[in-house]
Design an enzyme around this catalytic site. Structure first.
Site, PDB file in Angstrom:
ATOM      1  N   GLU A  71      -2.584  -8.897   3.003  1.00  0.00           N
ATOM      2  CA  GLU A  71      -2.961  -9.404   4.324  1.00  0.00           C
ATOM      3  C   GLU A  71      -4.463  -9.290   4.576  1.00  0.00           C
ATOM      4  O   GLU A  71      -4.976  -9.869   5.536  1.00  0.00           O
ATOM      5  CB  GLU A  71      -2.167  -8.679   5.418  1.00  0.00           C
ATOM      6  N   CYS A 116       0.834  -1.195   0.000  1.00  0.00           N
ATOM      7  CA  CYS A 116       0.000   0.000   0.000  1.00  0.00           C
ATOM      8  C   CYS A 116       0.884   1.265   0.000  1.00  0.00           C
ATOM      9  O   CYS A 116       1.633   1.461  -0.941  1.00  0.00           O
ATOM     10  CB  CYS A 116      -0.995  -0.022   1.153  1.00  0.00           C
ATOM     11  N   HIS A 137      -3.763  -4.717  -0.360  1.00  0.00           N
ATOM     12  CA  HIS A 137      -3.350  -5.318   0.910  1.00  0.00           C
ATOM     13  C   HIS A 137      -3.453  -6.839   0.813  1.00  0.00           C
ATOM     14  O   HIS A 137      -4.549  -7.392   0.976  1.00  0.00           O
ATOM     15  CB  HIS A 137      -4.249  -4.829   2.052  1.00  0.00           C
TER      16      HIS A 137
END
Length: 211
Positions: free
Chosen positions: A193, A81, A191
Protein backbone atom coordinates in the site's frame (compact mmCIF):
# COMPACT_ATOMS: atom_id res chain seq x y z
CA UNK A 1 -17.15 -6.85 -7.02
CA UNK A 2 -14.66 -8.78 -4.89
CA UNK A 3 -15.36 -8.26 -1.18
CA UNK A 4 -12.32 -7.74 1.04
CA UNK A 5 -12.14 -7.32 4.81
CA UNK A 6 -9.19 -5.51 6.38
CA UNK A 7 -8.97 -7.12 9.82
CA UNK A 8 -9.13 -4.43 12.50
CA UNK A 9 -7.33 -5.75 15.57
CA UNK A 10 -5.82 -2.50 16.84
CA UNK A 11 -2.80 -2.42 14.55
CA UNK A 12 -2.08 0.76 12.64
CA UNK A 13 -2.01 1.42 8.91
CA UNK A 14 -5.58 0.26 8.38
CA UNK A 15 -6.78 3.22 6.33
CA UNK A 16 -3.88 3.25 3.89
CA UNK A 17 -4.39 -0.49 3.34
CA UNK A 18 -8.13 0.12 2.87
CA UNK A 19 -7.54 2.84 0.27
CA UNK A 20 -4.94 0.81 -1.63
CA UNK A 21 -7.09 -2.31 -1.85
CA UNK A 22 -10.11 -0.23 -2.91
CA UNK A 23 -8.06 1.44 -5.64
CA UNK A 24 -7.02 -2.02 -6.82
CA UNK A 25 -10.68 -2.74 -7.55
CA UNK A 26 -12.28 -4.31 -4.48
CA UNK A 27 -15.14 -3.47 -2.16
CA UNK A 28 -13.40 -3.01 1.21
CA UNK A 29 -14.62 -3.14 4.81
CA UNK A 30 -12.45 -2.52 7.88
CA UNK A 31 -13.81 -4.59 10.74
CA UNK A 32 -13.13 -7.20 13.41
CA UNK A 33 -16.56 -8.74 12.95
CA UNK A 34 -16.23 -12.54 13.02
CA UNK A 35 -18.85 -13.34 10.39
CA UNK A 36 -17.77 -10.59 7.99
CA UNK A 37 -14.12 -11.66 8.22
CA UNK A 38 -15.02 -15.29 7.57
CA UNK A 39 -17.44 -14.57 4.72
CA UNK A 40 -15.33 -12.09 2.71
CA UNK A 41 -13.75 -13.18 -0.56
CA UNK A 42 -10.38 -12.18 0.85
CA UNK A 43 -9.00 -11.17 4.25
CA UNK A 44 -6.10 -8.72 4.63
CA UNK A 45 -4.16 -8.83 7.92
CA UNK A 46 -2.01 -5.68 8.20
CA UNK A 47 0.41 -5.02 11.00
CA UNK A 48 2.90 -2.45 12.27
CA UNK A 49 4.91 -2.27 15.46
CA UNK A 50 5.91 -5.06 17.80
CA UNK A 51 5.23 -8.75 17.20
CA UNK A 52 3.98 -9.27 20.78
CA UNK A 53 1.59 -6.31 20.66
CA UNK A 54 0.18 -7.44 17.31
CA UNK A 55 -0.38 -10.97 18.60
CA UNK A 56 -2.12 -9.63 21.71
CA UNK A 57 -4.42 -7.50 19.58
CA UNK A 58 -5.06 -10.37 17.18
CA UNK A 59 -6.03 -12.75 19.97
CA UNK A 60 -8.31 -10.13 21.51
CA UNK A 61 -10.54 -10.33 18.41
CA UNK A 62 -9.94 -14.09 17.86
CA UNK A 63 -8.03 -13.16 14.75
CA UNK A 64 -5.81 -16.22 14.84
CA UNK A 65 -8.97 -18.36 14.80
CA UNK A 66 -10.40 -16.39 11.89
CA UNK A 67 -7.18 -16.91 9.92
CA UNK A 68 -7.13 -20.62 10.75
CA UNK A 69 -10.75 -21.19 9.82
CA UNK A 70 -10.40 -19.34 6.54
CA UNK A 71 -7.34 -21.33 5.56
CA UNK A 72 -8.96 -24.61 6.58
CA UNK A 73 -11.66 -23.82 4.03
CA UNK A 74 -9.23 -22.62 1.36
CA UNK A 75 -10.31 -18.99 1.82
CA UNK A 76 -7.62 -16.45 0.86
CA UNK A 77 -5.66 -14.43 3.42
CA UNK A 78 -3.00 -11.76 2.73
CA UNK A 79 -0.65 -10.72 5.54
CA UNK A 80 1.30 -7.44 5.35
CA UNK A 81 4.48 -6.53 7.29
CA UNK A 82 3.94 -7.67 10.92
CA UNK A 83 0.75 -9.24 9.60
CA UNK A 84 3.12 -11.57 7.74
CA UNK A 85 5.46 -12.08 10.68
CA UNK A 86 2.73 -13.30 13.03
CA UNK A 87 1.99 -16.16 10.63
CA UNK A 88 5.24 -17.85 11.71
CA UNK A 89 5.71 -20.03 14.80
CA UNK A 90 7.26 -17.36 17.00
CA UNK A 91 8.86 -13.95 17.19
CA UNK A 92 11.80 -12.90 19.33
CA UNK A 93 12.14 -9.23 20.26
CA UNK A 94 14.49 -7.86 22.94
CA UNK A 95 15.01 -11.37 24.28
CA UNK A 96 11.27 -12.02 24.64
CA UNK A 97 9.74 -14.92 22.70
CA UNK A 98 6.10 -14.62 21.62
CA UNK A 99 4.08 -17.42 20.09
CA UNK A 100 2.71 -16.63 16.64
CA UNK A 101 -0.12 -18.18 14.64
CA UNK A 102 2.03 -21.12 13.54
CA UNK A 103 0.79 -21.28 9.97
CA UNK A 104 4.44 -21.58 8.89
CA UNK A 105 7.33 -22.99 10.92
CA UNK A 106 10.08 -20.54 11.66
CA UNK A 107 11.25 -17.66 13.82
CA UNK A 108 11.02 -13.93 13.24
CA UNK A 109 14.03 -12.16 14.76
CA UNK A 110 16.16 -9.06 14.38
CA UNK A 111 17.74 -8.34 11.03
CA UNK A 112 21.47 -8.93 10.90
CA UNK A 113 22.38 -5.65 9.22
CA UNK A 114 24.61 -2.65 9.92
CA UNK A 115 21.62 -0.29 9.75
CA UNK A 116 18.32 -1.21 11.43
CA UNK A 117 15.48 -0.55 10.85
CA UNK A 118 15.47 -1.41 7.18
CA UNK A 119 13.58 1.56 5.78
CA UNK A 120 13.22 2.32 2.09
CA UNK A 121 12.91 0.83 -1.36
CA UNK A 122 14.32 -2.56 -2.28
CA UNK A 123 14.18 -4.99 -5.15
CA UNK A 124 13.09 -8.55 -4.39
CA UNK A 125 13.87 -11.97 -5.83
CA UNK A 126 10.57 -13.73 -6.70
CA UNK A 127 10.67 -17.36 -7.80
CA UNK A 128 9.59 -18.63 -11.18
CA UNK A 129 5.83 -19.08 -11.34
CA UNK A 130 5.00 -16.28 -8.91
CA UNK A 131 1.53 -14.83 -9.40
CA UNK A 132 1.90 -11.94 -6.96
CA UNK A 133 4.92 -10.61 -8.85
CA UNK A 134 3.63 -11.23 -12.35
CA UNK A 135 4.65 -8.26 -14.51
CA UNK A 136 6.84 -6.85 -11.73
CA UNK A 137 10.33 -7.92 -12.76
CA UNK A 138 12.93 -5.60 -11.19
CA UNK A 139 10.24 -3.61 -9.35
CA UNK A 140 11.08 -1.97 -6.03
CA UNK A 141 8.91 -2.16 -2.92
CA UNK A 142 8.81 -0.14 0.29
CA UNK A 143 10.04 -1.77 3.51
CA UNK A 144 9.91 -0.52 7.10
CA UNK A 145 11.00 -3.19 9.59
CA UNK A 146 13.66 -4.29 12.04
CA UNK A 147 12.64 -7.97 12.18
CA UNK A 148 12.02 -10.67 9.61
CA UNK A 149 12.06 -14.39 8.97
CA UNK A 150 15.67 -14.96 7.89
CA UNK A 151 15.20 -18.60 6.92
CA UNK A 152 12.47 -20.75 5.41
CA UNK A 153 11.93 -23.87 7.53
CA UNK A 154 8.97 -25.58 5.84
CA UNK A 155 10.19 -28.86 4.38
CA UNK A 156 8.75 -29.91 1.00
CA UNK A 157 6.27 -32.77 0.89
CA UNK A 158 8.44 -35.85 0.23
CA UNK A 159 5.60 -37.50 -1.70
CA UNK A 160 5.22 -34.44 -3.93
CA UNK A 161 1.46 -34.29 -3.37
CA UNK A 162 1.46 -30.72 -2.05
CA UNK A 163 2.76 -27.82 -4.10
CA UNK A 164 5.66 -26.17 -2.24
CA UNK A 165 5.19 -22.52 -1.31
CA UNK A 166 6.75 -19.87 -3.53
CA UNK A 167 9.16 -17.84 -1.41
CA UNK A 168 10.43 -14.41 -2.46
CA UNK A 169 13.64 -13.12 -0.91
CA UNK A 170 15.19 -9.70 -0.34
CA UNK A 171 18.47 -8.57 1.15
CA UNK A 172 19.36 -6.07 3.85
CA UNK A 173 22.54 -7.12 5.60
CA UNK A 174 21.59 -10.72 4.94
CA UNK A 175 18.74 -12.41 3.14
CA UNK A 176 15.23 -12.51 4.55
CA UNK A 177 11.81 -13.68 3.42
CA UNK A 178 10.11 -10.82 1.55
CA UNK A 179 6.93 -12.63 0.46
CA UNK A 180 5.30 -16.06 0.43
CA UNK A 181 2.63 -17.56 -1.82
CA UNK A 182 1.25 -20.71 -0.19
CA UNK A 183 -2.12 -21.68 -1.67
CA UNK A 184 -4.76 -19.45 -0.06
CA UNK A 185 -2.18 -17.89 2.28
CA UNK A 186 -0.02 -15.07 0.90
CA UNK A 187 2.04 -12.45 2.68
CA UNK A 188 4.52 -9.65 2.09
CA UNK A 189 7.11 -8.22 4.46
CA UNK A 190 7.01 -4.94 2.55
CA UNK A 191 4.05 -2.57 2.35
CA UNK A 192 2.29 -2.85 -1.03
CA UNK A 193 0.00 0.00 0.00
CA UNK A 194 3.07 2.28 0.23
CA UNK A 195 4.85 0.90 -2.83
CA UNK A 196 3.35 3.06 -5.57
CA UNK A 197 2.51 1.52 -8.92
CA UNK A 198 4.35 -1.73 -8.14
CA UNK A 199 2.38 -2.24 -4.94
CA UNK A 200 -0.89 -1.46 -6.71
CA UNK A 201 -0.09 -4.05 -9.37
CA UNK A 202 0.74 -6.64 -6.72
CA UNK A 203 -2.61 -6.04 -5.01
CA UNK A 204 -4.40 -6.35 -8.33
CA UNK A 205 -2.54 -9.61 -8.95
CA UNK A 206 -3.68 -10.90 -5.55
CA UNK A 207 -7.28 -9.84 -6.16
CA UNK A 208 -7.13 -11.63 -9.50
CA UNK A 209 -6.51 -14.93 -7.70
CA UNK A 210 -9.79 -14.53 -5.80
CA UNK A 211 -12.05 -14.45 -8.83
Amino acid sequence: MTRIVILDYGSGNLRSAERAVARAGAEVTVTADWDAALDADGLVVPGVGAFAACMAGLRAVRGEQIIGRRLAGGRPVLGICVGMQILFTKGIEHGVTTEGCGEWPGTVDRLNAPVVPHMGWNTVEPPEGSVLFNGLADARFYFVHSYAARSWDLEPDPAGRIEPPLVTWAEHGDRFVAAVENGPLCATQFHPEKSGDAGAQLLRNWLGTLR
